[in-house]
Design a protein around this motif. Structure first.
Motif, PDB file in Angstrom:
ATOM      1  N   GLN A  46       0.646  -1.257   0.138  1.00  0.00           N
ATOM      2  CA  GLN A  46       0.539   0.107  -0.265  1.00  0.00           C
ATOM      3  C   GLN A  46       1.226   1.008   0.239  1.00  0.00           C
ATOM      4  O   GLN A  46       1.659   1.494   0.680  1.00  0.00           O
ATOM      5  N   ARG A  58       0.923  14.708  13.348  1.00  0.00           N
ATOM      6  CA  ARG A  58       0.464  13.166  12.596  1.00  0.00           C
ATOM      7  C   ARG A  58       1.034  11.745  14.044  1.00  0.00           C
ATOM      8  O   ARG A  58       2.352  11.581  13.102  1.00  0.00           O
ATOM      9  N   HIS A  61       1.720   6.483  15.713  1.00  0.00           N
ATOM     10  CA  HIS A  61       1.021   5.369  15.527  1.00  0.00           C
ATOM     11  C   HIS A  61       1.447   4.522  14.582  1.00  0.00           C
ATOM     12  O   HIS A  61       2.753   4.479  14.513  1.00  0.00           O
ATOM     13  N   LYS A  71       8.034   1.034   6.522  1.00  0.00           N
ATOM     14  CA  LYS A  71       7.107   1.771   6.010  1.00  0.00           C
ATOM     15  C   LYS A  71       8.487   2.250   5.082  1.00  0.00           C
ATOM     16  O   LYS A  71       9.571   2.343   6.453  1.00  0.00           O
ATOM     17  N   HIS A 118       5.418   5.473  14.706  1.00  0.00           N
ATOM     18  CA  HIS A 118       5.556   6.461  14.211  1.00  0.00           C
ATOM     19  C   HIS A 118       4.910   7.834  13.546  1.00  0.00           C
ATOM     20  O   HIS A 118       3.683   7.875  13.461  1.00  0.00           O
ATOM     21  N   TYR A 131       3.960   7.373   1.069  1.00  0.00           N
ATOM     22  CA  TYR A 131       5.251   6.409   1.820  1.00  0.00           C
ATOM     23  C   TYR A 131       4.608   4.821   1.629  1.00  0.00           C
ATOM     24  O   TYR A 131       3.035   4.904   1.443  1.00  0.00           O
ATOM     25  N   TYR A 137      -3.876  -1.199   5.933  1.00  0.00           N
ATOM     26  CA  TYR A 137      -4.271  -0.697   6.413  1.00  0.00           C
ATOM     27  C   TYR A 137      -5.390  -1.379   7.018  1.00  0.00           C
ATOM     28  O   TYR A 137      -6.640  -1.637   6.428  1.00  0.00           O
ATOM     29  N   LYS A 168      -8.675  12.734  17.717  1.00  0.00           N
ATOM     30  CA  LYS A 168      -8.402  11.367  17.805  1.00  0.00           C
ATOM     31  C   LYS A 168      -6.787  11.458  18.301  1.00  0.00           C
ATOM     32  O   LYS A 168      -6.778  10.599  19.364  1.00  0.00           O
TER      33      LYS A 168
END
Ligand SMILES: Cc1cn([C@H]2C[C@H](O)[C@@H](COP(=O)(O)OP(=O)(O)O[C@H]3O[C@H](C)C(=O)[C@H](O)[C@H]3O)O2)c(=O)[nH]c1=O
Length: 186
Positions: A46, A58, A61, A71, A118, A131, A137, A168
């Motif tokens: 992906q 960000r 995660h 990644k 990350h 990336y 996911y 979040k």
């Protein structure tokens, strides 16, 4: 291309070969054979792209096993501070993080194996980050660690009053609270 080892096992920086001429430049950002030879043996499935403005943070995660993702990251536009946190319990650098500036200018890539959290902060007016991931996911398997965790003490290079965090991400658990999820190993 040049592979730069970091202080954390298997966490690599890649300096691709850039071919410049009066028209501009050309570089390969991935080639399965060469990257496998360099120890990046992930089967990427992906590709992601995100665009963010200055001050956005960000992350941090990760996805629970067996959905954890390695990644291969680079910046297409602007400059980010990219951060990986070692969640592998048997790693000599468990709980440590490594930060590297990735930019359209330096064209560096960052390879983060499975078993890391990350995140990145945006240091330029805007940044486009591209990336590759070696697992799909999975919203159900997605977890995180709050960006300003006291134990990790990451310097995102963004003044607190300028940081832009998703709702979040702002309520993610601390490293300690999330530790029961860290079933990763080298
Ligand atoms: C990650 C992802 C998200 N989405 C959807 C889910 C949400 O509706 C929307 C935004 O997702 P999120 O806010 O989680 O995006 P980021 O905050 O950039 O998350 C990423 O940030 C850090 C830096 C990472 O390394 C991960 O790739 C990923 O967690 O895109 C998808 O459809 N597919 C995906 O692979």
């Amino acid at each position: 291309m040049e592979i730069i080892k970091t202080s954390i096992p298997n966490l690599l920086i890649i300096k691709p070969e850039v071919f410049s001429d009066p028209r501009g430049f050309f570089l390969e950002v991935f080639a399965e054979n060469r990257y496998k030879e360099a120890g990046i043996s992930s089967n990427f499935v992906q590709d992601n792209i995100s665009k963010s403005s200055y001050g956005v943070i960000r992350g941090l995660h990760y996805q629970l096993a067996p959905y954890s993702q390695s990644k291969l990251i680079h910046a297409l536009e602007g400059k980010i501070l990219d951060v990986a946190v070692d969640l592998r319990k048997n790693s000599p650098t468990f709980g440590q993080h490594y930060a590297v500036e990735l930019s359209a200018e330096n064209k560096l890539q960052f390879f983060i194996p499975q078993g890391f959290a990350h995140g990145f902060s945006v240091l330029s007016e805007t940044a486009i980050v591209s990336y590759k991931c070696d697992n799909y996911y999975s919203q159900e398997a997605e977890r995180g660690i709050v960006y300003n965790d006291a134990k990790l003490n990451i310097n995102w290079q963004i003044p607190a009053d300028k940081a832009i965090i998703s709702s979040k991400d702002s309520i993610l658990p601390s490293f300690k609270e999330a530790e029961h999820n860290f079933v990763f190993s080298i």
